[in-house]
Design a protein around this motif. Structure first.
Motif, mmCIF file in Angstrom:
data_model
loop_
_atom_site.group_PDB
_atom_site.id
_atom_site.type_symbol
_atom_site.label_atom_id
_atom_site.label_comp_id
_atom_site.label_asym_id
_atom_site.label_seq_id
_atom_site.Cartn_x
_atom_site.Cartn_y
_atom_site.Cartn_z
ATOM 1 N N SER A 186 7.033 -5.877 -2.566
ATOM 2 C CA SER A 186 7.058 -4.552 -3.293
ATOM 3 C C SER A 186 5.655 -4.087 -3.425
ATOM 4 N N ALA B 76 10.863 -4.124 -0.267
ATOM 5 C CA ALA B 76 11.540 -4.245 -1.038
ATOM 6 C C ALA B 76 10.807 -4.895 -2.425
ATOM 7 N N PRO B 77 11.517 -4.322 -3.983
ATOM 8 C CA PRO B 77 11.393 -3.226 -3.863
ATOM 9 C C PRO B 77 10.484 -1.792 -3.229
ATOM 10 N N ILE C 69 9.602 1.916 -4.728
ATOM 11 C CA ILE C 69 9.453 2.016 -6.678
ATOM 12 C C ILE C 69 8.831 3.704 -6.169
ATOM 13 N N THR D 98 14.035 2.215 -3.938
ATOM 14 C CA THR D 98 15.431 1.278 -4.187
ATOM 15 C C THR D 98 15.252 1.403 -5.507
ATOM 16 N N ASP D 99 14.170 1.939 -5.968
ATOM 17 C CA ASP D 99 14.195 2.297 -7.757
ATOM 18 C C ASP D 99 13.406 3.460 -8.272
ATOM 19 N N LEU E 15 10.445 -4.042 -12.552
ATOM 20 C CA LEU E 15 11.379 -4.447 -11.188
ATOM 21 C C LEU E 15 11.031 -5.545 -10.865
ATOM 22 N N THR E 16 9.782 -5.971 -10.871
ATOM 23 C CA THR E 16 9.223 -6.493 -9.768
ATOM 24 C C THR E 16 8.663 -7.926 -10.632
#
Length: 361
Positions: A182, A205-206, A208, A226-227, A243-244
């Motif tokens: 990430s 991935a993701p 950010i 992705t974000d 998000l993680t």
């Protein structure tokens, strides 16, 4: 022979740049004369104009460039007339302690041309980052020329000479991000969005993206984020953790260069994660962190100089990825301009209206 060409000169601290006629000498031993085809407008050029680098005015600005070798001096074997090259400011010496240890991307004695470019009255110019490419021709050390595939447009190839390489390299080289990691990027200007592109290239991935400007976040989405997090109305650390999986990102790239955003990066990474500082701070800035937190969170706190790149290794590879459609360098070119429009381009860059303005010559 001295070549008279048009160029952009910064005459004094904070003064508007001027279009001047300058003299560019033929190359001496170990040097190359390059006809510049394109040069990006980079924040570093503005730092030079404002006296933020040193006081060696007048400066010949421009360094993020690609062009064609016109002539080489005695002893040059790296390039030949007719070669399409990207200019770089890390012409490795091969002899310093970093080079001797097999780490030339840290070269501590990078080469520059010794011949001097001058104003029409003979005043010596200081070329930005030893390059000075807001000019129809420039004189550089031959090692500052990296030959690449000439099918790549100069407007995009030249971007690897500084900002885009800095961001890509911060993720790929300095952090060593790999598939499944990430990655969060704080600050999505040209360098930060290049870091986003590097994370996508690595298979992270993701991915950010964090900024306070919706335009920059939209650019990040186009480059594969992705974000996105709008830092104006979000707790950046908590948003990245959300998000993680609540842990924080494996890699956080700080592309702003400010203490407050560095602290966000520090606390937004996972335990044993990596923070990479690629944003350039100003001399007066100070960072304060609890030493126990530095110890207890483990991992690595790194700075990335020029994306820890080795131009001879990285530039041809990245141009190949571009030509195969795997790296969208075109997305970084917001506009192309004439040489006389550099001062106006500085304003658009400062206001965050462009990723890159590129001068075409």
């Amino acid at each position: 022979m001295v070549h008279e060409v048009q160029a952009i000169v910064a005459p004094g601290r904070g003064e508007p740049v001027r279009l001047e006629t300058i003299g560019v000498p033929d190359p001496g031993p170990g040097e190359a004369l390059v006809a510049v085809r394109a040069c990006g407008v980079c924040h570093t050029d503005l730092h030079y104009r404002e006296g933020g680098i040193n006081d060696e005015f007048p400066f010949l600005l421009g360094h993020e460039a690609a062009g064609v070798v016109e002539a080489v001096g005695p002893g040059v074997t790296e390039v030949a007339p007719g070669d399409f090259v990207i200019l770089n400011w890390r012409a490795v010496c091969g002899r310093c302690r970093a080079c001797a240890r097999g780490r030339p991307w840290y070269c501590f004695d990078s080469r520059n041309a010794t011949g001097r470019m001058t104003l029409a009255d003979g005043t010596p110019l200081t070329p930005a980052l030893g390059i000075g490419a807001f000019a129809a021709k420039t004189l550089v050390a031959a090692g500052q020329c990296t030959k690449v595939d000439s099918r790549a447009p100069a407007a995009v190839a030249g971007l690897l000479g500084c900002g885009v390489m800095a961001g890509l390299g911060a993720v790929l080289n300095t952090a060593g991000a790999s598939r499944g990691d990430s990655v969060a990027v704080i600050g999505c200007g040209g360098v930060g969005n290049a870091a986003v592109a590097g994370a996508v290239l690595a298979g992270a991935a993701p991915v950010i993206a964090v900024d306070v400007d919706p335009r920059k976040l939209e650019w990040a989405r186009r480059l594969g984020a992705t974000d996105v997090i709008d830092a104006r109305d979000a707790d950046v650390v908590e948003a990245i953790k959300d998000l993680t999986g609540g842990f924080g990102a494996d890699v956080v790239v700080e592309a702003v260069g400010r203490p407050e955003t560095y602290r966000q990066a520090f606390y937004a990474r996972d335990l044993a994660g990596t923070v990479v500082l690629v944003g350039v701070p100003t001399p007066e800035m100070r960072l304060e962190l609890p030493l126990l937190d530095v110890f207890g969170r483990g991992g690595a706190l790194k700075s990335s100089w020029y994306g820890d790149c080795l131009p001879s290794r990285d530039f041809p590879m990245l141009i190949d990825l571009y030509l195969r459609g795997r790296l969208d360098l075109d997305a970084f070119v917001s506009e192309t301009i004439e040489l006389s429009a550099v001062e106006e381009a500085f304003g658009r860059m400062t206001r965050g209206e462009v990723l890159r303005s590129v001068v075409l010559l």
